[in-house]
Design an enzyme around this catalytic site. Structure first.
Site, mmCIF file in Angstrom:
data_model
loop_
_atom_site.group_PDB
_atom_site.id
_atom_site.type_symbol
_atom_site.label_atom_id
_atom_site.label_comp_id
_atom_site.label_asym_id
_atom_site.label_seq_id
_atom_site.Cartn_x
_atom_site.Cartn_y
_atom_site.Cartn_z
ATOM 1 N N LYS A 119 0.830 -1.104 -0.085
ATOM 2 C CA LYS A 119 -0.136 0.010 0.044
ATOM 3 C C LYS A 119 0.815 1.145 0.106
ATOM 4 C CE LYS A 119 -4.110 -1.325 2.573
ATOM 5 N NZ LYS A 119 -4.855 -1.066 3.946
ATOM 6 N N LYS A 200 -11.344 -5.545 3.967
ATOM 7 C CA LYS A 200 -12.031 -5.314 5.436
ATOM 8 C C LYS A 200 -12.000 -3.771 5.578
ATOM 9 C CE LYS A 200 -8.119 -5.016 8.659
ATOM 10 N NZ LYS A 200 -8.574 -3.614 9.602
ATOM 11 N N LYS A 203 -9.102 1.384 9.305
ATOM 12 C CA LYS A 203 -8.603 2.969 9.734
ATOM 13 C C LYS A 203 -7.852 3.723 8.495
ATOM 14 C CE LYS A 203 -8.157 2.277 14.249
ATOM 15 N NZ LYS A 203 -6.714 1.474 14.054
#
Ligand code: ATP
Ligand code: MG
Length: 333
Positions: A119, A200, A203
């Site tokens: 990421k 999923k 945050k």
């Protein structure tokens, strides 16, 4: 006469973004519901929030906000020790000791590490802390002699690593640490993104319609649920092969506590619009008291400061003797 003592639990949550419904259903709500069952220690793990690119002002704000939300969600300072990780120095100190007994290969195997690296943006370097995160987390847990670690499904691998590190340390230097185990409830352990039910809720994700934040206002909550990805079938059933509808029904089931069969019966012959409308109301009503308590507590900074100080003191009183034990075992003292 022997006094029955409750088993100790430890768990943490990162101030890495807005706390969301997945964190609540997979972790925080259970911490709250099980407060009488265990000897509870819960932590805002701010040092973990530094393992990916972060901003100082944001970290400061989020750390305090998340700490406050944990009480608003129902943690009770009389029954649980709640504290901020960086206020207890033993965490970083034990981390170094554990680094020196943890094989690098164990860390490189962690799936969250691999996902987080994927990421990072193209020119970002990989922070060493990102690889080391599970060692710091091991220290968080074993510093408190915790037996049980209630977490969502995604943290299972890290808690198993913590077991391996604690066992290895005990083997090398003699019985020093309690070997912890993960406790993962079946339901709500993995709440998926509303816009993409194959990922999923997280945050740290940047997609605005993926997660419902605990402090989202009612209109935002209803809009996000209305826009949730479903499928082109009509039947409303708990079927894991249809992840969008399954996720909405799971949220419904865990929040309402209503049996699955009863929920399915209610939506017999009805459409996704009905389900989404009802779920919007249910989420809004469930979060309302949390949001009200959050507004009240955050409006009283002196009380928040006092809770922060008290939590840190109580945590230090447990962690320091355990760190001392580890330092003795390895020959530092
Ligand atoms: P980040 O993206 O920064 O890792 P996160 O949303 O994964 O944030 P964490 O602070 O890593 O949150 O995890 C806090 C707790 O919430 C852990 O117990 C974790 O297992 C649980 N949790 C996180 N995401 C979910 C989810 N989607 N469903 C259920 N539980 C979750
Ligand atoms: Mg996470």
């Amino acid at each position: 006469m022997a006094v029955a003592t409750k088993a100790r639990t430890f768990s943490g949550i990162k101030p890495s973004g807005d706390i969301h419904l997945g964190n609540y259903l997979g972790a925080v709500k259970r911490w709250v519901d099980d407060q009488d069952r265990y000897d509870n220690i819960y932590c805002v793990v701010d040092l973990h929030a530094m393992t990916v690119p972060f901003e100082p002002d944001q970290l400061r704000r989020r750390q305090r906000e998340l700490f406050t939300i944990l009480f608003a969600a129902g943690l009770d300072p009389e029954r649980s020790i709640v504290f901020i990780q960086s206020h207890v120095r033993a965490h970083t100190e034990l981390c170094w000791i554990l680094n020196c007994v943890t094989p690098l290969g164990w860390l490189e195997r962690m799936t969250q590490y691999k996902d987080a690296v994927a990421k990072l943006k193209e020119n970002d370097s990989i922070p060493t802390g990102l690889l080391d995160y599970p060692v710091l987390m091991t220290g968080d847990i074993i510093l408190y002699d915790a037996r049980y670690v209630p977490v969502g499904e995604d943290q299972k691998q890290h808690v198993e690593l913590a077991r391996n590190i604690a066992e290895r340390f005990n083997r090398l230097f003699g019985e020093t640490f309690v070997v912890p185990e993960p406790v993962i409830q079946e339901e709500g352990a993995r709440i998926m993104g509303l816009d993409d039910p194959t990922t999923k809720m997280s945050k740290s994700d940047q997609f605005p319609n993926r997660a419902i934040a605990l402090l989202d206002d009612p209109d935002t909550i209803r809009r996000k649920i209305r826009g949730a990805t479903t499928d082109s079938l009509r039947e409303i059933r708990f079927d894991p092969s249809r992840p969008g509808v399954y996720n909405l029904l799971t949220i419904h089931h865990v929040l309402s506590g209503e049996p699955i069969a009863q929920i399915e019966a209610r939506y017999e012959g009805k459409g996704y619009g009905d389900l989404k409308r009802d779920l919007g109301d249910l989420v809004v009503e469930s979060l309302r008291p949390v949001q009200e308590r959050y507004r009240a507590l955050s409006g009283d900074p002196a009380q928040v400061d006092a809770l922060i100080e008290r939590g840190a003191e109580r945590a230090r009183a447990i962690a320091e003797p355990v760190l001392e034990r580890a330092k003795r075992a390895v020959g530092l003292v």
